[in-house]
Design a protein around this motif. Structure first.
Motif, PDB file in Angstrom:
ATOM      1  N   TYR A 186      69.023 -13.010  49.569  1.00 15.53           N
ATOM      2  CA  TYR A 186      68.622 -11.997  48.705  1.00 15.53           C
ATOM      3  C   TYR A 186      68.907 -12.439  47.282  1.00 15.53           C
ATOM      4  O   TYR A 186      69.969 -11.831  46.858  1.00 15.53           O
ATOM      5  N   PRO A 187      68.248 -13.161  46.705  1.00 14.77           N
ATOM      6  CA  PRO A 187      68.354 -13.813  45.188  1.00 14.77           C
ATOM      7  C   PRO A 187      68.503 -12.637  44.488  1.00 14.77           C
ATOM      8  O   PRO A 187      67.679 -11.767  44.349  1.00 14.77           O
ATOM      9  N   PHE A 188      69.759 -12.188  43.663  1.00 17.09           N
ATOM     10  CA  PHE A 188      69.854 -11.118  42.748  1.00 17.09           C
ATOM     11  C   PHE A 188      68.739 -11.006  41.815  1.00 17.09           C
ATOM     12  O   PHE A 188      68.516  -9.988  41.257  1.00 17.09           O
ATOM     13  N   ARG A 189      68.098 -12.018  41.107  1.00 19.70           N
ATOM     14  CA  ARG A 189      67.153 -11.997  40.222  1.00 19.70           C
ATOM     15  C   ARG A 189      66.024 -11.441  40.754  1.00 19.70           C
ATOM     16  O   ARG A 189      65.063 -10.793  40.203  1.00 19.70           O
ATOM     17  N   ASN A 246      64.252  -7.671  39.993  1.00 20.24           N
ATOM     18  CA  ASN A 246      62.931  -7.730  39.382  1.00 20.24           C
ATOM     19  C   ASN A 246      61.884  -6.598  40.128  1.00 20.24           C
ATOM     20  O   ASN A 246      61.553  -6.524  41.252  1.00 20.24           O
ATOM     21  N   PRO A 247      61.490  -5.598  39.225  1.00 19.66           N
ATOM     22  CA  PRO A 247      60.674  -4.462  40.148  1.00 19.66           C
ATOM     23  C   PRO A 247      59.295  -4.999  40.629  1.00 19.66           C
ATOM     24  O   PRO A 247      58.492  -4.528  41.318  1.00 19.66           O
ATOM     25  N   ASP A 248      59.031  -6.224  40.229  1.00 20.21           N
ATOM     26  CA  ASP A 248      57.660  -6.948  40.616  1.00 20.21           C
ATOM     27  C   ASP A 248      57.628  -7.664  41.767  1.00 20.21           C
ATOM     28  O   ASP A 248      56.581  -8.032  42.327  1.00 20.21           O
ATOM     29  N   LYS A 249      59.057  -7.781  42.316  1.00 21.36           N
ATOM     30  CA  LYS A 249      59.284  -8.600  43.623  1.00 21.36           C
ATOM     31  C   LYS A 249      59.521  -7.678  44.709  1.00 21.36           C
ATOM     32  O   LYS A 249      60.269  -6.517  44.345  1.00 21.36           O
ATOM     33  N   SER A 250      59.257  -8.017  45.947  1.00 23.41           N
ATOM     34  CA  SER A 250      59.317  -6.931  46.987  1.00 23.41           C
ATOM     35  C   SER A 250      60.978  -7.032  47.651  1.00 23.41           C
ATOM     36  O   SER A 250      61.429  -6.376  48.363  1.00 23.41           O
ATOM     37  N   THR A 251      61.565  -8.194  46.973  1.00 21.54           N
ATOM     38  CA  THR A 251      62.984  -8.321  47.875  1.00 21.54           C
ATOM     39  C   THR A 251      63.698  -7.347  47.253  1.00 21.54           C
ATOM     40  O   THR A 251      63.831  -7.006  46.265  1.00 21.54           O
ATOM     41  N   ARG A 258      64.110 -20.873  44.214  1.00 22.01           N
ATOM     42  CA  ARG A 258      64.619 -19.594  45.017  1.00 22.01           C
ATOM     43  C   ARG A 258      65.403 -18.740  44.196  1.00 22.01           C
ATOM     44  O   ARG A 258      66.667 -18.335  44.565  1.00 22.01           O
ATOM     45  N   GLY A 259      64.882 -18.440  42.868  1.00 23.21           N
ATOM     46  CA  GLY A 259      65.625 -17.498  41.970  1.00 23.21           C
ATOM     47  C   GLY A 259      66.819 -17.749  41.447  1.00 23.21           C
ATOM     48  O   GLY A 259      67.602 -16.753  41.307  1.00 23.21           O
ATOM     49  N   GLN A 260      67.267 -19.130  41.340  1.00 16.49           N
ATOM     50  CA  GLN A 260      68.643 -19.496  40.801  1.00 16.49           C
ATOM     51  C   GLN A 260      69.470 -18.614  41.465  1.00 16.49           C
ATOM     52  O   GLN A 260      70.598 -17.896  40.968  1.00 16.49           O
ATOM     53  N   PHE A 261      69.678 -18.529  42.922  1.00 17.30           N
ATOM     54  CA  PHE A 261      70.264 -17.847  43.605  1.00 17.30           C
ATOM     55  C   PHE A 261      72.020 -18.078  43.582  1.00 17.30           C
ATOM     56  O   PHE A 261      72.736 -17.128  43.870  1.00 17.30           O
ATOM     57  N   TRP A 262      72.257 -19.304  43.108  1.00 20.00           N
ATOM     58  CA  TRP A 262      73.530 -19.785  42.903  1.00 20.00           C
ATOM     59  C   TRP A 262      74.210 -19.224  41.821  1.00 20.00           C
ATOM     60  O   TRP A 262      75.541 -19.250  41.786  1.00 20.00           O
ATOM     61  N   GLN A 263      73.406 -18.744  40.843  1.00 18.71           N
ATOM     62  CA  GLN A 263      74.212 -18.226  39.655  1.00 18.71           C
ATOM     63  C   GLN A 263      75.000 -17.064  39.875  1.00 18.71           C
ATOM     64  O   GLN A 263      74.719 -16.262  40.608  1.00 18.71           O
ATOM     65  N   ILE A 264      76.015 -16.786  38.883  1.00 21.08           N
ATOM     66  CA  ILE A 264      76.911 -15.752  39.083  1.00 21.08           C
ATOM     67  C   ILE A 264      76.902 -14.889  37.886  1.00 21.08           C
ATOM     68  O   ILE A 264      77.603 -14.237  37.420  1.00 21.08           O
TER      69      ILE A 264
END
Length: 394
Positions: free
Chosen positions: A203-206, A210-215, A23-29
């Motif tokens: 909404y994982p920040f990574r 990332n311009p290649d992801k639609s998020t 999940r895009g390392q969502f927990w990282q700050i």
């Protein structure tokens, strides 16, 4: 029954393993606005647009912080008094006068809210139009960037410089930071870091960056957007009915241009909006939680089940396993609980809260689940989307 409990516990543990890996390392700050200066010889012009509705108490601090930015380029501010019933406009004018910066600030009164618009977006639309027309009338260039910020946000003097530098150096069409929310009293410490944590998981920040992801996502308290990007998507009117307007704006920009937007945390901007009680945080979440689910009863049921399975069932498994002597069930429940607590710890530390609060995430998630259900109930009762004396229905 024991087999069902064990299966659910294993499923919960597997979900947490999957979230932490995929999940895009969502927990990282680690996605934070760096301290940087723009290297361009021609500094872009910036206009800040502030929608303000009954903000007289906070403007002496927040507006002063914007007027005190150390940005060396051309910087103006348009404050849109959104039909306030206090002395918002008067206080804003006095604040600028005290700093001898009357020429940098323009105050306008919002026109009556037309059908199909939310109040904040209507104010922002008028602010953009006013900035463009006013500068053209003075034979000054239109802003290269607009800074959309809320009236409760205090900015460090270098914040604008860093935002512009980030946009220029990485050719970004939109730069947004999730400002540090107030986290002083017990309820704020208990619930505010979790609000950011859940947002990061959604909404994982990574992925956003990332311009290649639609998020796509942004945080409405502080958004720097390129003028050309705003024009390309059709202006604010494209999202005029959006209750979650910041993410709607980010999606419109990312899906229509070069896909380069950026969202992160920051120490350079903070919200002064107080949440003195559970009810104030509850209202803030319930205002848009059901909107996030597209007003779908099916998604609501799925969310309640998912929150229960992922956050609440692990400690229940630990307790049930311990009481029944099923130590495998207890061990699996404990493992899932420790994984979720470990993922929650970075944002807890970012907000300088006690580490033991990480273990409270199951109870916190239960409260947020109730808020989401209440959001749906309010919508069905015609009370959804209430904000500052207005009610918006999706």
């Amino acid at each position: 029954m024991a087999a069902v409990e064990l299966s659910l516990a294993v499923l919960s543990l597997l979900i947490w393993i999957g979230l932490l890996i995929w999940r895009g390392q969502f927990w990282q700050i680690d996605r934070q606005l760096e301290v940087a200066q723009t290297t361009d010889k021609r500094l872009p012009s910036v206009c800040a647009v502030i929608p303000a509705r009954n903000e007289a108490d906070l403007l002496p601090i927040t507006l002063r912080s914007l007027l005190s930015q150390d940005y060396p380029g051309f910087f103006t501010i348009v404050l849109v008094d959104d039909r306030s019933t206090d002395e918002t406009a008067k206080v804003a004018k006095q604040t600028a006068q005290a700093l001898n910066k009357d020429n940098q600030l323009q105050i306008i009164t919002a026109k009556p809210l037309p059908s199909g618009w939310t109040g904040k977006l209507w104010a922002m639309e008028q602010g953009v139009q006013t900035a463009t027309e006013a500068l053209q009338s003075k034979s000054l260039p239109e802003p290269d960037y607009f800074l959309f910020t809320d009236a409760d946000i205090e900015h460090e003097p270098a914040n604008l410089s860093h935002l512009v530098a980030k946009a220029q150096q990485e050719d970004l069409e939109l730069v947004s930071v999730m400002v540090r929310l107030r986290c002083d009293n017990l309820w704020e410490k208990l619930l505010i870091p979790a609000f950011v944590f859940f947002f990061q998981k959604l909404y994982p920040f990574r992925w956003v960056n990332n311009p290649d992801k639609s998020t796509a996502a942004a945080a409405g308290g502080c958004i720097l957007i390129r003028k050309e990007a705003l024009k390309r998507i059709g202006g604010i009117q494209v999202i005029r009915q959006a209750l979650i307007d910041d993410c709607a704006l980010a999606h419109a920009v990312k899906s229509s241009g070069n896909g380069r937007i950026w969202l992160g945390l920051s120490e350079l901007a903070r919200s002064l909006r107080p949440y003195p009680s559970l009810s104030t945080i509850w209202d803030m979440v319930a205002r848009t939680a059901f909107t996030q689910l597209n007003y779908s009863p099916l998604l609501l049921v799925g969310t309640v089940f998912g929150m229960t399975l992922v956050y609440i069932f692990p400690p229940l498994s630990l307790v049930m396993g311990g009481l029944s002597g099923n130590y495998l069930l207890a061990a699996i429940g404990l493992s899932a609980w420790l994984l979720m607590s470990g993922s929650y710890l970075p944002i807890i530390r970012f907000y300088k809260c006690s580490s033991w609060l990480a273990l409270c995430l199951p109870g916190i998630a239960f409260l947020y689940t109730l808020m989401t259900v209440d959001s749906a109930v309010r919508h069905w009762q015609g009370r959804g989307g209430a904000w500052k004396g207005r009610v918006y229905q999706g």
